[in-house]
Design a protein around this motif. Structure first.
Motif, mmCIF file in Angstrom:
data_model
loop_
_atom_site.group_PDB
_atom_site.id
_atom_site.type_symbol
_atom_site.label_atom_id
_atom_site.label_comp_id
_atom_site.label_asym_id
_atom_site.label_seq_id
_atom_site.Cartn_x
_atom_site.Cartn_y
_atom_site.Cartn_z
ATOM 1 N N GLN A 207 7.441 -0.067 -0.843
ATOM 2 C CA GLN A 207 7.230 -0.322 -2.230
ATOM 3 C C GLN A 207 7.717 -0.597 -3.414
ATOM 4 O O GLN A 207 9.255 -1.369 -2.852
ATOM 5 C CB GLN A 207 6.790 1.430 -2.769
ATOM 6 N N ASP B 86 5.502 6.475 -1.680
ATOM 7 C CA ASP B 86 4.102 5.509 -0.359
ATOM 8 C C ASP B 86 4.407 4.021 -0.463
ATOM 9 O O ASP B 86 3.978 3.261 -1.726
ATOM 10 C CB ASP B 86 2.689 6.400 -1.429
ATOM 11 N N GLN C 154 2.994 2.087 -0.090
ATOM 12 C CA GLN C 154 1.132 1.437 0.011
ATOM 13 C C GLN C 154 0.983 0.469 -1.334
ATOM 14 O O GLN C 154 0.615 -0.128 -1.654
ATOM 15 C CB GLN C 154 0.017 2.481 0.040
ATOM 16 N N PHE C 155 1.812 1.268 -2.122
ATOM 17 C CA PHE C 155 1.882 1.869 -4.111
ATOM 18 C C PHE C 155 3.114 0.817 -4.436
ATOM 19 O O PHE C 155 4.082 0.694 -3.799
ATOM 20 C CB PHE C 155 1.424 2.822 -5.001
ATOM 21 N N ASN D 20 -2.459 -0.631 -4.991
ATOM 22 C CA ASN D 20 -2.176 -0.799 -3.626
ATOM 23 C C ASN D 20 -1.614 -2.220 -2.884
ATOM 24 O O ASN D 20 -1.713 -3.145 -3.608
ATOM 25 C CB ASN D 20 -2.619 0.022 -3.044
ATOM 26 N N VAL D 21 -1.218 -2.186 -1.551
ATOM 27 C CA VAL D 21 -0.267 -3.225 -1.391
ATOM 28 C C VAL D 21 -1.457 -4.462 -1.259
ATOM 29 O O VAL D 21 -1.936 -5.220 -1.166
ATOM 30 C CB VAL D 21 -0.288 -3.741 -0.145
ATOM 31 N N ASP D 22 -3.344 -3.823 -0.909
ATOM 32 C CA ASP D 22 -4.414 -4.832 -0.698
ATOM 33 C C ASP D 22 -4.670 -4.453 -2.104
ATOM 34 O O ASP D 22 -6.240 -5.264 -1.844
ATOM 35 C CB ASP D 22 -5.395 -3.977 0.478
ATOM 36 N N ALA E 230 3.155 -2.738 5.244
ATOM 37 C CA ALA E 230 2.252 -1.893 3.988
ATOM 38 C C ALA E 230 0.594 -3.115 4.223
ATOM 39 O O ALA E 230 -0.100 -2.058 4.046
ATOM 40 C CB ALA E 230 2.470 -1.747 3.003
ATOM 41 N N TYR E 231 0.359 -4.092 3.709
ATOM 42 C CA TYR E 231 -0.711 -4.849 3.587
ATOM 43 C C TYR E 231 -0.835 -5.001 5.624
ATOM 44 O O TYR E 231 -2.169 -4.992 4.833
ATOM 45 C CB TYR E 231 0.224 -6.049 3.333
ATOM 46 N N ARG F 253 -1.430 -2.938 7.682
ATOM 47 C CA ARG F 253 -1.530 -1.815 7.955
ATOM 48 C C ARG F 253 -2.974 -1.299 7.140
ATOM 49 O O ARG F 253 -4.118 -1.093 7.308
ATOM 50 C CB ARG F 253 -0.855 -0.801 7.388
ATOM 51 N N SER F 254 -3.277 -1.914 5.632
ATOM 52 C CA SER F 254 -4.317 -2.387 5.366
ATOM 53 C C SER F 254 -5.963 -3.156 5.403
ATOM 54 O O SER F 254 -6.777 -2.674 5.378
ATOM 55 C CB SER F 254 -4.304 -2.261 2.974
#
Length: 649
Positions: free
Chosen positions: A171, A191, A193-194, A214-216, A548-549, A551-552
């Motif tokens: 993050q 988080d 992801q953010f 968020n990452v995506d 993280a990206y 994972r999305s």
């Protein structure tokens, strides 16, 4: 060791039903026979040296009084900072460094230019400053375990809001930096992801509009942060479940926020009157809209429409809801800099390029509604009348989904099925091939290669459903879209199907590796720059943000082992026969160099024709001019060797 394809994976690959057609903006399908090679007596081979000697522009900022513009460009082969008069002048160099410098911002008192600089392309930049008239460069943050960037100078006292990210975390957060480089955190995201991003100051700098995304980029929230409060105060202004919102500016009176949202399935611009919680759309379009900035008087906004890979900028009169297209030639046009409008509100900085026009900084006069170039970054030989042209075409993929692509057609070709071609998938995958200037397409097409850049599923610009259509299916439907681009070219009657190559970088490199493994009979030669061979080792080795990206897109290797194997070129690469050139930066944190070594070792042991080149002190992409020249020259030479006949050469 290569992972063996399991029976489960075979079942997934072989039994997955054809996907239903994905909804995208309506547009006609192109008849391949209508694609024409123009007759052009001025067409000629463009030297690699000329292409690579042309400079790029990465950042720009106004001086405090608006009489000068600071730019980051590689005029000398390195991205350093230059200054030019707004009225026109020979540029003056302010810095010299082998390291790339970008992300410009001018201090509140107008005495300094702040900038970002990393080490060897490692993407963990420190914040530096240099006097506007030249002088000693200072490293203000000097934080090797943390990166900083995205600066926004507070108008009343010069404190700077910026994005900061630790190497150990995925993050990013927002911090406040003083003139000595001392940093105070404003957010504490946990988080991975953010990430948080500063957008605009309001209430004389008391408050900061910020985005949490968020990452995506499928979910985004808008906040207002009270920067001066003794106790951290944040107000969430706008968020809906599974909807993307981002602020891009706030009106001078602090009442309206200019936003982007995909609430109706396509990215659109709008105005949010935050005290009333009222969301107002602007005139609708089936294509992607992007909000930009309020004019200095707050009466109008500047926004863009990305219509099938070509972008146009508009002004919108808020009172009348009347939009007017800016008089700028067609191509790729965008605002540049965190504050693109001049201090007096009369001029606006725009970056523009076209297929036959290398990029330049333009100034748009808000009064006369005319634009003019401020820079001339291309070498003299790269004139529009000598460069290849492009067109946007549309074809149907395997499931009837409409796919758009940019075709760059050489001049003076015969429609006799004898010509070579190159399929050029873009990076990302959450990105888009746009109809601006491409060094690669210019180099290829001026040498007789027909070039097609498909916007396969997963690309931005065609709606939320299309953008997310390749999640957990990387190298599946999007690869079929890419192979269909080759088939479209063959149907034009110009292309020899046995002389088609594939080239790409990053995700485009992944697509290249996936193509020669899963579709070994489709492509006769391949070049990939920093592409992915193995999503498992990628997940192990890459930066936390990219994890993280990933994972999305795929989940984790432990959660989805079969999906990871089905999406990795490693699973199919033993079937590859095409000669492969790989080029890689040694400091790449996005696609670590182990990916290049892995594919090289496998194909070398198999007896394939394979060559791998590493550039020291380069990251994800090549910033040093000698490496830009070398990488493009090697790529062209590879295709010339394996796709052209003696008659062609």
């Amino acid at each position: 060791m290569k992972r063996l394809i399991s029976a489960t994976i075979v079942a997934i690959i072989c039994t997955t039903p054809a996907l239903a057609q994905i909804e995208t903006p309506e547009r006609p399908v192109t008849d391949p026979q209508k694609v024409q090679s123009p007759v052009d007596p001025n067409a000629r081979v463009v030297p690699i040296g000329d292409i690579s000697a042309s400079s790029n522009l990465s950042s720009a900022a106004w001086s405090k009084d608006g009489k000068q513009i600071f730019i980051t460009t590689n005029l000398t082969g390195r991205y350093n900072i230059w200054r030019t008069d707004t009225s026109g002048s020979w540029p003056v160099r302010l810095t010299q460094s082998d390291e790339a410098q970008t992300g410009l911002a001018v201090s509140h008192d107008g005495k300094y230019v702040y900038f970002e600089q990393d080490v060897g392309g490692n993407e963990y930049a420190d914040i530096y400053r240099v006097p506007v008239n030249g002088g000693a460069v200072e490293n203000l943050t000097n934080s090797p375990t943390r990166g900083e960037g995205g600066m926004l100078v507070r108008p009343r006292d010069g404190l700077i809001a910026l994005v900061t990210k630790l190497k150990t975390e995925g993050q990013s957060n927002i911090a406040l930096m003083d003139s000595k480089g001392n940093v105070r955190m404003l957010t504490e995201e946990t988080d991975p992801q953010f990430s948080w991003f500063p957008v605009a100051w309001t209430d004389d700098g008391k408050s900061l509009v910020a985005n949490r995304i968020n990452v995506d980029r499928t979910v985004g929230e808008i906040f207002l942060i009270d920067v001066d409060a003794d106790i951290q105060l944040r107000w969430k202004l706008l968020d809906w479940r599974d909807t993307f919102f981002e602020a891009t500016d706030i009106s001078p009176d602090g009442e309206m926020i200019l936003i982007n949202t995909n609430d109706n399935g396509q990215m659109r611009a709008g105005l949010y009157i935050w005290r009333q919680k009222a969301l107002m759309g602007i005139p609708s379009t089936p294509w992607e809209q992007r909000g930009g900035k309020f004019t200095n008087d707050g009466k109008s906004i500047i926004f863009g429409i990305n219509a099938d890979a070509r972008s146009t900028l508009y002004t919108l009169d808020i009172a009348t809801n009347t939009e007017t297209a800016l008089a700028i030639p067609q191509g790729f046009n965008s605002l540049i800099g965190s504050e693109p409008i001049s201090p007096d509100g009369t001029q606006m900085m725009i970056y523009r390029s076209g297929a036959d026009t290398p990029g330049n900084l333009y100034l748009y006069d808000m009064t006369t509604e005319k634009s003019r170039p401020v820079t001339q970054l291309a070498i003299a030989s790269l004139l529009p009348d000598a460069l290849p042209k492009s067109e946007i075409i549309t074809y149907k993929s395997f499931d009837d989904t409409l796919i758009s692509a940019i075709v760059t057609m050489p001049a003076n070709l015969k429609r006799d099925g004898s010509n070579p071609a190159i399929v050029f998938p873009h990076g990302g995958p959450t990105s888009q091939a746009k109809d601006g200037y491409s060094r690669h397409a210019t180099a290829f097409a001026s040498r007789g290669y027909i070039v097609i850049q498909p916007n396969f599923r997963g690309s931005t610009g065609y709606g939320k459903a299309f953008q997310t259509a390749n999640a957990k299916d990387l190298g599946g439907g999007d690869l079929k879209d890419t192979v269909a681009a080759k088939h479209f070219l063959v149907k034009t009657g110009y292309v020899d199907p046995e002389r088609v190559g594939i080239f790409g970088g990053s995700y485009g490199g992944f697509m290249t590796l996936m193509a020669i493994g899963r579709e070994p009979d489709e492509f006769a030669a391949a070049v990939q720059w920093f592409g992915i061979i193995n999503w498992r080792t990628m997940y192990r080795d890459q930066d936390e943000f990219l994890k993280a990206y990933q994972r999305s897109l795929l989940g984790t290797p432990e959660e989805n082992p079969d999906i990871y194997d089905a999406a990795s070129p490693l699973t199919y690469i033993q079937a590859a026969t095409a000669p492969l050139l790989t080029i890689q930066g040694e400091n790449d944190i996005r696609v670590p160099k182990g990916q290049a070594q892995e594919v090289h070792d496998i194909l070398k042991a198999k007896g394939n024709i394979v060559e791998t080149i590493y550039y020291p002190n380069e990251g994800h992409g090549f910033r040093k001019r000698e490496n830009q020249i070398d990488s493009l020259a090697r790529t062209v030479e590879w295709f010339d060797k394996y796709l052209k006949t003696e008659t062609d050469k």
